[in-house]
Design a protein around this motif. Structure first.
Motif, PDB file in Angstrom:
ATOM      1  N   SER A 245       1.663   3.920  -0.574  1.00 39.51           N
ATOM      2  CA  SER A 245       0.773   4.787  -1.357  1.00 39.51           C
ATOM      3  C   SER A 245       0.339   4.105  -2.650  1.00 39.51           C
ATOM      4  CB  SER A 245       1.483   6.105  -1.686  1.00 39.51           C
ATOM      5  OG  SER A 245       2.611   5.856  -2.511  1.00 39.51           O
ATOM      6  N   CYS A 246      -0.635   4.712  -3.314  1.00 41.04           N
ATOM      7  CA  CYS A 246      -1.162   4.173  -4.566  1.00 41.04           C
ATOM      8  C   CYS A 246      -0.081   4.046  -5.639  1.00 41.04           C
ATOM      9  CB  CYS A 246      -2.318   5.049  -5.053  1.00 41.04           C
ATOM     10  SG  CYS A 246      -2.996   4.552  -6.642  1.00 41.04           S
ATOM     11  N   PRO A 247       0.761   5.068  -5.877  1.00 42.94           N
ATOM     12  CA  PRO A 247       1.817   4.898  -6.880  1.00 42.94           C
ATOM     13  C   PRO A 247       2.763   3.746  -6.561  1.00 42.94           C
ATOM     14  CG  PRO A 247       1.551   7.215  -6.343  1.00 42.94           C
ATOM     15  CD  PRO A 247       0.720   6.445  -5.361  1.00 42.94           C
ATOM     16  N   VAL A 248       3.054   3.550  -5.266  1.00 42.35           N
ATOM     17  CA  VAL A 248       3.925   2.434  -4.882  1.00 42.35           C
ATOM     18  C   VAL A 248       3.272   1.104  -5.241  1.00 42.35           C
ATOM     19  CG1 VAL A 248       4.955   1.223  -2.923  1.00 42.35           C
ATOM     20  CG2 VAL A 248       5.112   3.701  -3.063  1.00 42.35           C
ATOM     21  N   ILE A 249       1.980   0.962  -4.937  1.00 40.85           N
ATOM     22  CA  ILE A 249       1.276  -0.275  -5.234  1.00 40.85           C
ATOM     23  C   ILE A 249       1.199  -0.497  -6.739  1.00 40.85           C
ATOM     24  CG2 ILE A 249      -0.965  -1.424  -5.091  1.00 40.85           C
ATOM     25  CD1 ILE A 249      -1.347   0.045  -2.411  1.00 40.85           C
ATOM     26  N   LYS A 250       0.855   0.559  -7.488  1.00 38.14           N
ATOM     27  CA  LYS A 250       0.779   0.425  -8.941  1.00 38.14           C
ATOM     28  C   LYS A 250       2.146   0.072  -9.520  1.00 38.14           C
ATOM     29  CE  LYS A 250      -3.561   1.522  -9.816  1.00 38.14           C
ATOM     30  NZ  LYS A 250      -4.488   0.596 -10.504  1.00 38.14           N
TER      31      LYS A 250
ATOM     32  N   ALA B 280       5.578  -3.773 -12.016  1.00 37.24           N
ATOM     33  CA  ALA B 280       6.895  -4.407 -12.072  1.00 37.24           C
ATOM     34  C   ALA B 280       6.784  -5.917 -11.871  1.00 37.24           C
ATOM     35  CB  ALA B 280       7.811  -3.799 -11.014  1.00 37.24           C
ATOM     36  N   ALA B 281       5.908  -6.333 -10.952  1.00 38.67           N
ATOM     37  CA  ALA B 281       5.727  -7.766 -10.712  1.00 38.67           C
ATOM     38  C   ALA B 281       5.177  -8.456 -11.950  1.00 38.67           C
ATOM     39  CB  ALA B 281       4.798  -7.982  -9.522  1.00 38.67           C
TER      40      ALA B 281
ATOM     41  N   ILE C 283      -0.257  -6.599  -2.670  1.00 37.80           N
ATOM     42  CA  ILE C 283      -1.107  -7.374  -3.582  1.00 37.80           C
ATOM     43  C   ILE C 283      -2.580  -7.197  -3.217  1.00 37.80           C
ATOM     44  CG2 ILE C 283      -1.729  -9.724  -4.257  1.00 37.80           C
ATOM     45  CD1 ILE C 283       1.280 -10.400  -3.979  1.00 37.80           C
ATOM     46  N   ALA C 284      -2.890  -7.283  -1.919  1.00 43.09           N
ATOM     47  CA  ALA C 284      -4.278  -7.133  -1.480  1.00 43.09           C
ATOM     48  C   ALA C 284      -4.823  -5.752  -1.852  1.00 43.09           C
ATOM     49  CB  ALA C 284      -4.372  -7.350   0.029  1.00 43.09           C
ATOM     50  N   LYS C 285      -4.029  -4.707  -1.622  1.00 46.05           N
ATOM     51  CA  LYS C 285      -4.482  -3.357  -1.962  1.00 46.05           C
ATOM     52  C   LYS C 285      -4.667  -3.198  -3.462  1.00 46.05           C
ATOM     53  CE  LYS C 285      -2.964  -0.424   1.864  1.00 46.05           C
ATOM     54  NZ  LYS C 285      -2.222   0.809   2.205  1.00 46.05           N
ATOM     55  N   ALA C 286      -3.770  -3.799  -4.241  1.00 41.48           N
ATOM     56  CA  ALA C 286      -3.871  -3.679  -5.694  1.00 41.48           C
ATOM     57  C   ALA C 286      -5.162  -4.301  -6.214  1.00 41.48           C
ATOM     58  CB  ALA C 286      -2.651  -4.337  -6.348  1.00 41.48           C
ATOM     59  N   PHE C 287      -5.465  -5.516  -5.754  1.00 40.06           N
ATOM     60  CA  PHE C 287      -6.672  -6.182  -6.237  1.00 40.06           C
ATOM     61  C   PHE C 287      -7.928  -5.587  -5.620  1.00 40.06           C
ATOM     62  CE2 PHE C 287      -3.489  -9.145  -7.616  1.00 40.06           C
ATOM     63  CZ  PHE C 287      -4.020  -9.679  -8.784  1.00 40.06           C
TER      64      PHE C 287
ATOM     65  N   MET D  41      -2.489  -6.974 -15.160  1.00 40.51           N
ATOM     66  CA  MET D  41      -2.184  -6.146 -14.000  1.00 40.51           C
ATOM     67  C   MET D  41      -1.192  -5.040 -14.316  1.00 40.51           C
ATOM     68  SD  MET D  41      -4.091  -7.173 -11.646  1.00 40.51           S
ATOM     69  CE  MET D  41      -3.388  -6.140 -10.372  1.00 40.51           C
ATOM     70  N   PHE D  42      -0.559  -5.098 -15.496  1.00 41.18           N
ATOM     71  CA  PHE D  42       0.357  -4.017 -15.867  1.00 41.18           C
ATOM     72  C   PHE D  42      -0.452  -2.789 -16.257  1.00 41.18           C
ATOM     73  CE2 PHE D  42       2.805  -1.590 -18.989  1.00 41.18           C
ATOM     74  CZ  PHE D  42       3.966  -1.359 -18.257  1.00 41.18           C
ATOM     75  N   ASP D  43      -0.211  -1.711 -15.553  1.00 50.90           N
ATOM     76  CA  ASP D  43      -0.983  -0.479 -15.755  1.00 50.90           C
ATOM     77  C   ASP D  43      -0.070   0.598 -16.310  1.00 50.90           C
ATOM     78  OD1 ASP D  43      -2.729   1.592 -15.737  1.00 50.90           O
ATOM     79  OD2 ASP D  43      -3.064   1.641 -13.571  1.00 50.90           O
TER      80      ASP D  43
END
Length: 507
Positions: free
Chosen positions: A74-79, A84-85, A248-252, A342-344
């Motif tokens: 899900s979106c929260p998991v990706i964010k 965290a990364a 990573i792909a979904k995040a970008f 990338m930190f949101d």
């Protein structure tokens, strides 16, 4: 570092052809390197074979179109993952900015040791690293505020715009090049205040099949033994590579407003690992740091991987001696500058305002374990669950039915209205069988009504003893006095419903 470079170019070429995210770069990562080292026993032969087998597994998943499973990320998991990364990768580079050595890789130990030994900071590395960070931040801000040059403007203005745009876009390469020249100048003068990258073996790897056996002091380790030795790594490594790449792909993709195809990503990752094993690569995945550098550099298509892969090959063949003079502090500055944006922090505030995450999770689990159940008493006890039944809820439903049915005087038979139940699992079927058996002990019957076809199909296949079903609540109430323990066949109206199912499912 040698095998890290071997792992850094094949994924670029394969992803250029098969990938669906313009920013993603496949290559070795810290997480994957740690996993491989634990499952490959620090043996290159094991690591290369693990890359080949992981690629086969990922390729098979892609061919079976199992990419839909990744929609559960899900979106929260990706964010959360990207934030965290960005923190862990950034802090991992702080030691290089400060010129510290011997810092452990584990994050909390890394933080502790860095803070404890901050007094050992090398002045040269710190000054260069901070200067590179400031230069990168300034160039990025300059690019974001750079106005477009109109065709009507003078040639000098357009040329100036092109020069500034090129410098701001290629800022990462320019900063590293400048830092390398500074370090080389100090080396020529006989002093070196910076920590340098150091020597890297020169030459391209041989293109060949991975070894399916390994020579050992006491004989040869066969393929089967190698697979047994890797054990759970054959599941953990391809799965972690897949999750890291897609996250990573979904995040970008979300950040830059485009879509990815998860099944195609599986194919790309699988082919990249298989072909990579032919050039002595260990398992690769989406690299957050390199992908962030890619995005910050303004790549527009996956063809950017051609440039990256070509540069790695060129470097392996001819430029490894020049890498010696690149300061680690400059490389660390480039990585930190790429991943920090990338930190949101806003996603955490938003999630907290919209719905408290932990509380939301607890409420979700509670609603699955305790679905709303409506109970109406009359000549029979009518029980209607308000949602689908899953395994945490069956005990709760059994308790309600037994307590209410046996508390009545005289005890009531029960009609279970299943109009809101669209799916059930194996545990629910077992629980219903036990409920039927328990009610028969007390001389009571349980009839089902309004079963949706998928649920009816499962229950018929299970061949529950004493199973009765009716097409509607009214029909069940009219026939509600059915004696317990009768055959599983329903009245004729109900049988008409079951006749719509494949005959092989009716016991």
């Amino acid at each position: 570092m040698q095998y890290g470079l071997y792992s850094s170019f094949m994924g670029c070429f394969v992803y250029c052809i098969l990938g669906t995210a313009k920013d993603v770069t496949l290559g070795p990562t810290a997480i994957m390197s740690l996993l491989v080292s634990s499952y490959a026993f620090h043996e290159p032969v094991y690591a290369i074979l693990l890359a080949f087998l992981s690629g086969c597994i990922q390729l098979a998943m892609g061919l079976l179109h199992l990419g839909f499973l990744l929609d559960f990320i899900s979106c929260p998991v990706i964010k959360g993952f990207t934030s965290a990364a960005s923190i862990t990768i950034s802090f991992n580079q702080v030691k290089n900015i400060l010129g510290l050595h011997g810092i452990p890789r584990q994050f909390f130990l890394q933080v502790y040791e860095t803070l404890r030994r901050i007094g050992e900071t090398r002045a040269g590395d710190a000054v260069l690293g901070l200067a590179c960070l400031a230069a990168l931040a300034g160039l990025r801000a300059m690019k974001s505020h750079l106005p477009h040059a109109a065709h009507a403007e003078p040639l000098a203005a357009r040329v100036s715009y092109l020069i500034v745009w090129t410098c701001t876009t290629a800022r990462n390469a320019l900063v590293v090049l400048f830092a390398g020249l500074v370090a080389y100048s100090f080396q020529v003068m006989g002093s070196q205040p910076f920590t340098l990258t150091g020597s890297i073996p020169r030459g391209l790897p041989t293109f060949r099949l991975p070894c399916f056996s390994m020579a050992a002091p006491n004989g040869t380790v066969p393929f089967r033994s190698m697979v047994e030795d890797m054990g759970a790594g054959l599941a953990v490594v391809p799965l972690m590579g897949l999750l890291e790449t897609v996250a990573i792909a979904k995040a970008f993709a979300s950040q830059n407003d485009y879509k990815i195809d998860p099944s195609q990503e599986l194919l790309a990752l699988g082919f990249a690992n298989i072909l990579g094993s032919f050039v002595s690569s260990y398992p690769i995945t989406g690299s957050f740091g390199r992908t962030a550098v890619n995005a910050q550099s303004g790549v527009c298509t996956p063809a950017g991987g051609l440039v990256t892969g070509a540069l790695v090959l060129l470097s392996l063949a001819y430029l490894t001696s020049l890498f010696y003079y690149i300061p680690k502090a400059a490389l660390a500055a480039v990585i930190i500058s790429a991943v920090v944006p990338m930190f949101d922090a806003g996603i955490f505030r938003t999630l907290w305002r919209v719905k408290r995450v932990l509380v939301s999770g607890i409420l979700l689990l509670y609603s699955m374990a305790r679905p709303p159940v409506q109970v109406l008493e009359g000549d029979v006890l009518l029980v209607q669950p308000g949602s689908s039944l899953h395994f945490p809820a069956i005990e709760h439903l059994r308790d309600i039915i037994c307590s209410r049915a046996l508390a009545a005087s005289p005890p009531h038979s029960i009609i279970l209205d299943c109009c809101h139940i669209s799916s059930i699992d194996y545990t629910v079927v077992v629980g219903l069988a036990e409920l039927l058996q328990e009610l028969r002990k007390h001389g009571l019957s349980l009839a089902f009504c309004s079963l949706q076809e998928p649920v009816l199909q499962v229950l018929l296949t299970a061949d529950l003893e004493g199973f009765q079903h009716f097409p509607s609540r009214e029909e069940a109430e009219r026939c509600g006095a059915v004696e317990p323990g009768v055959s599983g066949a329903a009245p004729s109206t109900s049988t008409d419903v079951s006749s719509l199912l494949p005959t092989g499912l009716i016991q």
